[in-house]
Design a protein around this motif. Structure first.
Motif, mmCIF file in Angstrom:
data_model
loop_
_atom_site.group_PDB
_atom_site.id
_atom_site.type_symbol
_atom_site.label_atom_id
_atom_site.label_comp_id
_atom_site.label_asym_id
_atom_site.label_seq_id
_atom_site.Cartn_x
_atom_site.Cartn_y
_atom_site.Cartn_z
ATOM 1 N N PHE A 282 34.397 49.468 33.283
ATOM 2 C CA PHE A 282 35.016 48.230 33.744
ATOM 3 C C PHE A 282 35.632 48.420 35.129
ATOM 4 C CE2 PHE A 282 39.083 46.016 34.304
ATOM 5 C CZ PHE A 282 38.616 44.719 34.433
ATOM 6 N N GLY A 283 36.334 49.535 35.335
ATOM 7 C CA GLY A 283 36.960 49.796 36.626
ATOM 8 C C GLY A 283 35.940 49.865 37.748
ATOM 9 N N LEU A 284 34.831 50.555 37.507
ATOM 10 C CA LEU A 284 33.778 50.649 38.525
ATOM 11 C C LEU A 284 33.161 49.283 38.810
ATOM 12 C CD1 LEU A 284 31.932 53.924 37.460
ATOM 13 C CD2 LEU A 284 33.646 53.641 39.253
ATOM 14 N N CYS A 285 32.907 48.508 37.766
ATOM 15 C CA CYS A 285 32.325 47.172 37.937
ATOM 16 C C CYS A 285 33.284 46.235 38.661
ATOM 17 C CB CYS A 285 31.923 46.589 36.585
ATOM 18 S SG CYS A 285 30.578 47.456 35.775
ATOM 19 N N ALA B 202 28.023 42.742 36.174
ATOM 20 C CA ALA B 202 27.516 43.835 37.000
ATOM 21 C C ALA B 202 26.130 44.275 36.538
ATOM 22 C CB ALA B 202 28.489 45.006 36.962
ATOM 23 N N ARG B 203 25.900 44.243 35.239
ATOM 24 C CA ARG B 203 24.581 44.626 34.730
ATOM 25 C C ARG B 203 23.499 43.607 35.137
ATOM 26 N NH1 ARG B 203 26.533 46.788 29.066
ATOM 27 N NH2 ARG B 203 26.730 48.981 29.628
ATOM 28 N N ALA B 204 23.893 42.360 35.299
ATOM 29 C CA ALA B 204 22.933 41.345 35.746
ATOM 30 C C ALA B 204 22.480 41.645 37.174
ATOM 31 C CB ALA B 204 23.568 39.959 35.683
ATOM 32 N N ASP B 205 23.383 42.207 37.990
ATOM 33 C CA ASP B 205 23.022 42.567 39.362
ATOM 34 C C ASP B 205 22.258 43.880 39.424
ATOM 35 O OD1 ASP B 205 24.369 40.318 40.136
ATOM 36 O OD2 ASP B 205 26.210 41.380 40.628
ATOM 37 N N ASP B 206 22.632 44.828 38.572
ATOM 38 C CA ASP B 206 22.016 46.158 38.570
ATOM 39 C C ASP B 206 21.613 46.517 37.149
ATOM 40 O OD1 ASP B 206 21.146 48.679 39.224
ATOM 41 O OD2 ASP B 206 23.158 49.537 39.373
ATOM 42 N N PRO B 207 20.368 46.241 36.759
ATOM 43 C CA PRO B 207 19.955 46.488 35.366
ATOM 44 C C PRO B 207 19.987 47.958 34.950
ATOM 45 C CG PRO B 207 18.325 45.153 36.549
ATOM 46 C CD PRO B 207 19.320 45.619 37.533
ATOM 47 N N SER B 208 20.014 48.881 35.894
ATOM 48 C CA SER B 208 20.007 50.295 35.526
ATOM 49 C C SER B 208 21.385 50.784 35.091
ATOM 50 C CB SER B 208 19.524 51.138 36.710
ATOM 51 O OG SER B 208 20.462 51.047 37.775
ATOM 52 N N LEU B 209 22.391 49.922 35.112
ATOM 53 C CA LEU B 209 23.749 50.318 34.756
ATOM 54 C C LEU B 209 23.892 50.585 33.288
ATOM 55 C CD1 LEU B 209 26.710 50.701 35.641
ATOM 56 C CD2 LEU B 209 27.014 48.280 35.244
ATOM 57 N N ARG C 10 33.200 39.005 45.470
ATOM 58 C CA ARG C 10 33.013 38.027 44.393
ATOM 59 C C ARG C 10 34.340 37.839 43.687
ATOM 60 N NH1 ARG C 10 27.690 40.627 41.910
ATOM 61 N NH2 ARG C 10 26.252 40.010 43.550
ATOM 62 N N GLN C 11 34.615 36.616 43.337
ATOM 63 C CA GLN C 11 35.841 36.319 42.602
ATOM 64 C C GLN C 11 35.611 36.626 41.122
ATOM 65 O OE1 GLN C 11 38.775 35.521 43.736
ATOM 66 N NE2 GLN C 11 38.088 35.447 45.871
ATOM 67 N N VAL C 12 36.483 37.433 40.560
ATOM 68 C CA VAL C 12 36.419 37.753 39.137
ATOM 69 C C VAL C 12 37.593 37.042 38.477
ATOM 70 C CG1 VAL C 12 36.470 39.570 37.405
ATOM 71 C CG2 VAL C 12 35.363 39.974 39.600
ATOM 72 N N SER C 13 37.275 36.088 37.620
ATOM 73 C CA SER C 13 38.314 35.326 36.942
ATOM 74 C C SER C 13 39.102 36.229 36.005
ATOM 75 C CB SER C 13 37.682 34.181 36.147
ATOM 76 O OG SER C 13 38.663 33.520 35.385
ATOM 77 N N GLN C 14 40.390 35.995 35.935
ATOM 78 C CA GLN C 14 41.224 36.788 35.040
ATOM 79 C C GLN C 14 41.017 36.398 33.584
ATOM 80 O OE1 GLN C 14 45.261 36.497 36.376
ATOM 81 N NE2 GLN C 14 44.904 37.856 38.105
ATOM 82 N N HIS C 15 40.285 35.296 33.359
ATOM 83 C CA HIS C 15 40.019 34.850 31.998
ATOM 84 C C HIS C 15 38.810 35.578 31.400
ATOM 85 C CE1 HIS C 15 43.029 31.797 32.480
ATOM 86 N NE2 HIS C 15 42.425 31.345 33.574
ATOM 87 N N LEU C 16 38.072 36.307 32.231
ATOM 88 C CA LEU C 16 36.922 37.043 31.726
ATOM 89 C C LEU C 16 37.390 38.305 31.014
ATOM 90 C CD1 LEU C 16 34.433 36.865 34.736
ATOM 91 C CD2 LEU C 16 34.377 35.525 32.645
ATOM 92 N N SER C 17 36.685 38.655 29.960
ATOM 93 C CA SER C 17 36.996 39.896 29.258
ATOM 94 C C SER C 17 36.384 41.071 30.021
ATOM 95 C CB SER C 17 36.448 39.853 27.837
ATOM 96 O OG SER C 17 35.033 39.872 27.866
ATOM 97 N N ARG C 18 36.754 42.263 29.607
ATOM 98 C CA ARG C 18 36.188 43.457 30.246
ATOM 99 C C ARG C 18 34.672 43.483 30.078
ATOM 100 N NH1 ARG C 18 40.063 47.256 31.412
ATOM 101 N NH2 ARG C 18 42.068 46.868 30.470
ATOM 102 N N GLN C 19 34.194 43.150 28.901
ATOM 103 C CA GLN C 19 32.755 43.186 28.638
ATOM 104 C C GLN C 19 32.017 42.161 29.489
ATOM 105 O OE1 GLN C 19 31.225 45.547 26.753
ATOM 106 N NE2 GLN C 19 29.366 44.685 27.649
ATOM 107 N N GLN C 20 32.605 41.000 29.726
ATOM 108 C CA GLN C 20 31.954 39.997 30.555
ATOM 109 C C GLN C 20 31.849 40.462 32.011
ATOM 110 O OE1 GLN C 20 34.564 36.750 29.543
ATOM 111 N NE2 GLN C 20 33.002 35.784 28.229
ATOM 112 N N VAL C 21 32.863 41.167 32.502
ATOM 113 C CA VAL C 21 32.800 41.714 33.863
ATOM 114 C C VAL C 21 31.702 42.772 33.948
ATOM 115 C CG1 VAL C 21 34.076 43.040 35.598
ATOM 116 C CG2 VAL C 21 35.211 41.209 34.354
ATOM 117 N N ILE C 22 31.579 43.600 32.924
ATOM 118 C CA ILE C 22 30.523 44.618 32.898
ATOM 119 C C ILE C 22 29.153 43.950 32.827
ATOM 120 C CG2 ILE C 22 29.539 46.503 31.520
ATOM 121 C CD1 ILE C 22 32.455 47.204 30.749
ATOM 122 N N ASP C 23 29.029 42.885 32.025
ATOM 123 C CA ASP C 23 27.750 42.176 31.918
ATOM 124 C C ASP C 23 27.352 41.527 33.239
ATOM 125 O OD1 ASP C 23 27.514 42.941 29.286
ATOM 126 O OD2 ASP C 23 28.344 41.062 28.491
#
Length: 146
Positions: free
Chosen positions: A112-115, A139-146, A124-137
């Motif tokens: 999560f910290g890296l993402c 990042a995975r949409a941008d870089d599928p190898s993550l 990019r604006q990261v909403s504070q309402h997003l969960s940790r998993q949503q922030v990771i997801d």
């Protein structure tokens, strides 16, 4: 840099930690010696272990390190601590013992910290309402190898 990925962020943090390790120790100001340096002869040096050569980092790497030090400012303290411990090369066992989390949870905080840092560097604006998993997801949409 066009697009930051969590892998690039991890590499840059590791480089910054490596540069921090190679910097000379800070000295106390005001303390000095008026004695001259001791000049050792060849006979004095026979049988001594050679001192390891300390290579100082380049000014460019120090500038990159200084820029990198501010990246964890938006993270929660535990996330920033895990990110820096991993950048310094600590094993997961030592990280978990230091922060008091299980390995899977500590790994989740680290990813999560890296993402989060990658999103922040990509402006990019990261909403504070997003969960940790949503922030990771995201990042995975941008870089599928993550």
């Amino acid at each position: 840099m066009s697009a930051w990925t969590p892998k690039l962020v991890e590499a840059r943090l590791s480089e910054a930690a490596f540069v921090l390790k190679r910097l000379p120790e800070p000295r106390l100001s005001g303390y000095f010696s008026t004695w001259p340096e001791v000049v050792r002869s060849f006979a004095d040096k026979v049988g001594q272990e050679p001192k390891p050569m300390r290579v100082l980092p380049s000014p460019a790497s120090i500038s990159r390190m200084e820029e990198t030090l501010t990246w964890t400012a938006g993270l929660e303290p535990i996330d920033g601590q895990i990110v820096w411990l991993r950048a310094y090369g600590y094993r997961w066992r030592e990280v978990c013992r230091t922060v008091g989390l299980q390995r899977s949870s500590a790994h989740h905080h680290w990813v999560f910290g890296l993402c989060f840092i990658a999103h922040k560097l990509n402006r990019r604006q990261v909403s504070q309402h997003l969960s940790r998993q949503q922030v990771i997801d995201l990042a995975r949409a941008d870089d599928p190898s993550l």
